[in-house]
Design a protein around this motif. Structure first.
Motif, PDB file in Angstrom:
ATOM      1  N   ILE A 196       0.838  -1.199   0.000  1.00 47.14           N
ATOM      2  CA  ILE A 196       0.000   0.000   0.000  1.00 47.14           C
ATOM      3  C   ILE A 196       0.873   1.250   0.000  1.00 47.14           C
ATOM      4  O   ILE A 196       1.861   1.348   0.737  1.00 47.14           O
ATOM      5  CB  ILE A 196      -0.903   0.034   1.246  1.00 47.14           C
ATOM      6  N   GLU A 197       0.493   2.220  -0.834  1.00 40.54           N
ATOM      7  CA  GLU A 197       0.996   3.586  -0.731  1.00 40.54           C
ATOM      8  C   GLU A 197      -0.211   4.456  -0.414  1.00 40.54           C
ATOM      9  O   GLU A 197      -1.115   4.616  -1.247  1.00 40.54           O
ATOM     10  CB  GLU A 197       1.646   4.040  -2.030  1.00 40.54           C
ATOM     11  N   ALA A 198      -0.266   4.971   0.808  1.00 39.85           N
ATOM     12  CA  ALA A 198      -1.376   5.833   1.217  1.00 39.85           C
ATOM     13  C   ALA A 198      -1.017   7.280   0.894  1.00 39.85           C
ATOM     14  O   ALA A 198      -0.054   7.817   1.439  1.00 39.85           O
ATOM     15  CB  ALA A 198      -1.643   5.665   2.705  1.00 39.85           C
ATOM     16  N   LEU A 199      -1.778   7.876  -0.006  1.00 39.99           N
ATOM     17  CA  LEU A 199      -1.514   9.258  -0.433  1.00 39.99           C
ATOM     18  C   LEU A 199      -2.567  10.180   0.154  1.00 39.99           C
ATOM     19  O   LEU A 199      -3.764  10.068  -0.163  1.00 39.99           O
ATOM     20  CB  LEU A 199      -1.520   9.345  -1.957  1.00 39.99           C
ATOM     21  N   PHE A 200      -2.132  11.090   1.019  1.00 33.70           N
ATOM     22  CA  PHE A 200      -3.012  12.085   1.627  1.00 33.70           C
ATOM     23  C   PHE A 200      -2.667  13.454   1.027  1.00 33.70           C
ATOM     24  O   PHE A 200      -1.594  14.001   1.324  1.00 33.70           O
ATOM     25  CB  PHE A 200      -2.833  12.113   3.146  1.00 33.70           C
ATOM     26  N   THR A 201      -3.534  13.969   0.199  1.00 37.69           N
ATOM     27  CA  THR A 201      -3.259  15.238  -0.483  1.00 37.69           C
ATOM     28  C   THR A 201      -3.831  16.414   0.299  1.00 37.69           C
ATOM     29  O   THR A 201      -4.712  16.262   1.141  1.00 37.69           O
ATOM     30  CB  THR A 201      -3.847  15.237  -1.901  1.00 37.69           C
ATOM     31  N   ILE A 202      -3.327  17.598  -0.013  1.00 37.98           N
ATOM     32  CA  ILE A 202      -3.797  18.832   0.634  1.00 37.98           C
ATOM     33  C   ILE A 202      -4.561  19.698  -0.360  1.00 37.98           C
ATOM     34  O   ILE A 202      -4.466  19.515  -1.582  1.00 37.98           O
ATOM     35  CB  ILE A 202      -2.625  19.633   1.235  1.00 37.98           C
ATOM     36  N   ASP A 203      -5.307  20.625   0.167  1.00 40.05           N
ATOM     37  CA  ASP A 203      -5.933  21.716  -0.590  1.00 40.05           C
ATOM     38  C   ASP A 203      -6.711  21.225  -1.812  1.00 40.05           C
ATOM     39  O   ASP A 203      -6.683  21.849  -2.854  1.00 40.05           O
ATOM     40  CB  ASP A 203      -4.854  22.720  -1.013  1.00 40.05           C
ATOM     41  N   GLU A 204      -7.435  20.131  -1.661  1.00 39.58           N
ATOM     42  CA  GLU A 204      -8.263  19.660  -2.766  1.00 39.58           C
ATOM     43  C   GLU A 204      -9.432  20.600  -3.005  1.00 39.58           C
ATOM     44  O   GLU A 204      -9.829  20.864  -4.138  1.00 39.58           O
ATOM     45  CB  GLU A 204      -8.772  18.240  -2.455  1.00 39.58           C
ATOM     46  N   GLU A 205      -9.995  21.132  -1.909  1.00 36.18           N
ATOM     47  CA  GLU A 205     -11.259  21.848  -2.008  1.00 36.18           C
ATOM     48  C   GLU A 205     -11.142  23.241  -2.612  1.00 36.18           C
ATOM     49  O   GLU A 205     -12.120  23.762  -3.137  1.00 36.18           O
ATOM     50  CB  GLU A 205     -11.911  21.952  -0.620  1.00 36.18           C
ATOM     51  N   THR A 206      -9.978  23.855  -2.559  1.00 36.55           N
ATOM     52  CA  THR A 206      -9.856  25.235  -3.053  1.00 36.55           C
ATOM     53  C   THR A 206      -8.763  25.385  -4.102  1.00 36.55           C
ATOM     54  O   THR A 206      -8.104  26.413  -4.173  1.00 36.55           O
ATOM     55  CB  THR A 206      -9.591  26.224  -1.888  1.00 36.55           C
ATOM     56  N   GLY A 207      -8.571  24.366  -4.916  1.00 38.99           N
ATOM     57  CA  GLY A 207      -7.599  24.521  -5.991  1.00 38.99           C
ATOM     58  C   GLY A 207      -6.888  23.253  -6.405  1.00 38.99           C
ATOM     59  O   GLY A 207      -6.096  23.275  -7.342  1.00 38.99           O
ATOM     60  N   LEU A 208      -7.137  22.143  -5.689  1.00 34.90           N
ATOM     61  CA  LEU A 208      -6.474  20.876  -6.005  1.00 34.90           C
ATOM     62  C   LEU A 208      -4.958  21.030  -6.043  1.00 34.90           C
ATOM     63  O   LEU A 208      -4.249  20.384  -6.809  1.00 34.90           O
ATOM     64  CB  LEU A 208      -6.985  20.326  -7.344  1.00 34.90           C
ATOM     65  N   THR A 209      -4.457  21.893  -5.159  1.00 37.24           N
ATOM     66  CA  THR A 209      -3.034  22.226  -5.161  1.00 37.24           C
ATOM     67  C   THR A 209      -2.157  21.011  -4.914  1.00 37.24           C
ATOM     68  O   THR A 209      -1.120  20.825  -5.568  1.00 37.24           O
ATOM     69  CB  THR A 209      -2.738  23.290  -4.092  1.00 37.24           C
ATOM     70  N   GLY A 210      -2.549  20.176  -3.951  1.00 43.21           N
ATOM     71  CA  GLY A 210      -1.741  19.005  -3.637  1.00 43.21           C
ATOM     72  C   GLY A 210      -1.552  18.089  -4.820  1.00 43.21           C
ATOM     73  O   GLY A 210      -0.434  17.650  -5.114  1.00 43.21           O
ATOM     74  N   ALA A 211      -2.652  17.805  -5.534  1.00 45.20           N
ATOM     75  CA  ALA A 211      -2.558  16.940  -6.710  1.00 45.20           C
ATOM     76  C   ALA A 211      -1.758  17.616  -7.818  1.00 45.20           C
ATOM     77  O   ALA A 211      -0.938  16.975  -8.484  1.00 45.20           O
ATOM     78  CB  ALA A 211      -3.957  16.583  -7.206  1.00 45.20           C
ATOM     79  N   LEU A 212      -1.976  18.910  -8.011  1.00 50.36           N
ATOM     80  CA  LEU A 212      -1.280  19.632  -9.080  1.00 50.36           C
ATOM     81  C   LEU A 212       0.230  19.672  -8.846  1.00 50.36           C
ATOM     82  O   LEU A 212       1.015  19.618  -9.796  1.00 50.36           O
ATOM     83  CB  LEU A 212      -1.825  21.062  -9.196  1.00 50.36           C
TER      84      LEU A 212
END
Length: 486
Positions: A139-155
């Motif tokens: 497993i690689e558990a990926l916890f991203t940030i700032d999804e709700e106001t710009g998807l910054t973590g994913a970007l």
């Protein structure tokens, strides 16, 4: 009832982790505390834990015995939450934890958003990571940030931080759905500085307040025709232009991804039109109440005289601002001609602010087709420019193109049908999931999205079904148990 009561719900592992998570403030763009929380969690399990340059966290867990030759799975959810509260609730999202309760099958918060979006997904991943008896591949558990106001973590996610073959995004809000596609989006922001003028001495100042709308997710619920407080308030202002009003201030809505629930405005009107103003207000109020009686029955609108204000926009600038907002498209712009029932393109006029001549309008435009996304955005741009506003298009992110031949989709469909005796609903959604962005960085990664049933996301009416969380958990465990060999 306190949050410890929530911890006794089934499955206990998820509800315990969710309650612990909800004790940590986690507004979008202010995730420092929750990043530390999840890193400390990984360290407490003695698992490899990595924080990337923008704040995303990856926790790696080896395969259980016998699963070493299975494809590696990325479990992904976002750490941040939408922060909305009712006006009569005293709550600070930056310092306080969410207070929860439940009634029947539904867990909800006390006057605020719950954070089940995407906190239940985070809690489920934490449950897998902390388990000692769940069968799973690496497993690689990926916890991203700032999804709700710009998807910054994913970007800003690095292209070499993950090595998984399959991604399970746990951010869908109907437990009978498996999502394989989503909309992209772009922020549209208009600004202007209007010169304030003296208000006519022979005038009266009025305030109009609109509240009680349902609100909700500007992607998942945009097709419901829910009232948008900014557009409804502006209907009154536009109707009042015949009385040569001078606009003084406007304050409506909040976050781009939430359908706005409340709005207010202050304006002046010549004393000679006062009686006609009240008559026109009553007429339009009756019409709007009738239009929204079945979906926003708690809508209330008040018009009251207040103390005289000395400065506001000129009659001409008031007309420009109000007319351009009236012309700006809001809601569903186009339905998909290829996927039945899917909203292809939409816009949410999320925030309108005018104070001391400074105006700003914030919108979120979504579409599953890049060309129609820009069609809506430029339509907005043209309408708002007519009001003398400068318009910027920023934060564009791609949609997620459906792959009906996906191997992980076929596995998930088969498991769902065997467990529940019916086929799942395979969908593309109008929300902005992170899968499209992650898929651009990892084009060979096979991915689906699913989750429990959540209603009223992005509003204080947000709630999650207890029985649905159990169903979601069982489904996730069965998928992990049956991941194919490499």
């Amino acid at each position: 009832m306190n949050n410890n009561t929530i911890k006794k719900l089934k499955p206990e592992s998820i509800w315990n982790h969710f309650a612990d998570l909800n004790s940590v403030p986690r507004p979008s763009k202010k995730e420092e505390k929750v990043i530390k929380f999840i890193k400390d969690f990984g360290a407490s399990l003695h698992l490899e834990t990595i924080e990337d340059i923008c704040g995303n966290v990856v926790i790696k867990k080896p395969a259980t015995p016998g699963y070493e030759n299975r494809k590696k799975v990325v479990l992904q959810s976002h750490l941040d939450m939408v922060c909305q509260k009712n006006n009569d609730v005293d709550f600070d999202f930056e310092t306080q934890g969410i207070q929860m309760t439940y009634e029947g099958d539904w867990v909800h918060a006390l006057g605020t958003t719950l954070g089940a979006d995407n906190g239940i997904g985070v809690a489920a991943i934490m449950s897998v990571l902390s388990s000692k008896d769940i069968e799973h591949p690496a497993i690689e558990a990926l916890f991203t940030i700032d999804e709700e106001t710009g998807l910054t973590g994913a970007l800003e996610l690095s292209k070499d931080i993950l090595s998984g073959d399959i991604l399970l995004n746990l951010d869908t809000e109907e437990d009978d759905e498996i999502d394989i596609g989503c909309a992209g989006g772009i922020d549209v922001t208009a600004k202007a500085n209007y010169e304030e003028k003296e208000i006519n001495k022979n005038s009266k100042t009025y305030q109009i307040n609109l509240s009680g709308l349902h609100g909700g997710h500007s992607g998942m619920e945009i097709h419901k025709g829910l009232g948008n407080s900014n557009k409804l308030l502006n209907r009154f202002l536009y109707d009042f232009l015949k009385f040569n009003i001078q606009l003084i201030s406007v304050d409506g809505g909040g976050l781009r991804n939430a359908i706005p629930r409340e709005a207010s405005a202050i304006f002046s009107i010549s004393s000679e039109f006062e009686s006609k103003l009240q008559e026109q207000f009553n007429h339009l109020y009756s019409e709007i109440k009738s239009e929204f009686s079945s979906i926003d029955s708690n809508l209330t609108i008040h018009l009251s005289q207040i103390d005289h204000v000395e400065k506001g926009l000129s009659i001409e600038d008031s007309k420009k601002f109000i007319s351009s907002l009236q012309a700006a498209p809001n809601g569903v712009f186009r339905m998909s001609p290829d996927i039945e029932g899917l909203v292809e393109a939409s816009n949410n006029i999320a925030r309108v602010k005018l104070e001391k001549g400074k105006a700003e309008i914030q919108c979120l435009t979504r579409s599953s087709v890049e060309s129609s996304k820009m069609w809506v955005a430029t339509s907005l741009e043209a309408a708002l420019q007519l009001g003398g506003m400068k318009v910027e298009l920023t934060g564009s992110y791609p949609g997620w193109k459906p792959n009906p031949s996906s191997e992980i989709l076929k596995l998930a469909e088969s498991i769902y049908e065997k467990k529940y005796g019916e086929k799942p609903s395979v969908q593309a959604c109008h929300a902005g999931l992170e899968c499209g962005i992650i898929g651009e960085k990892y084009p060979s990664m096979d991915m689906i999205s699913f989750g429990p049933t959540i209603k009223g996301a992005h509003s204080p009416k947000e709630r999650v079904s207890i029985s649905s969380v159990q169903k979601f958990w069982d489904f996730l465990l069965e998928i992990l148990k049956n991941i194919t060999v490499k």
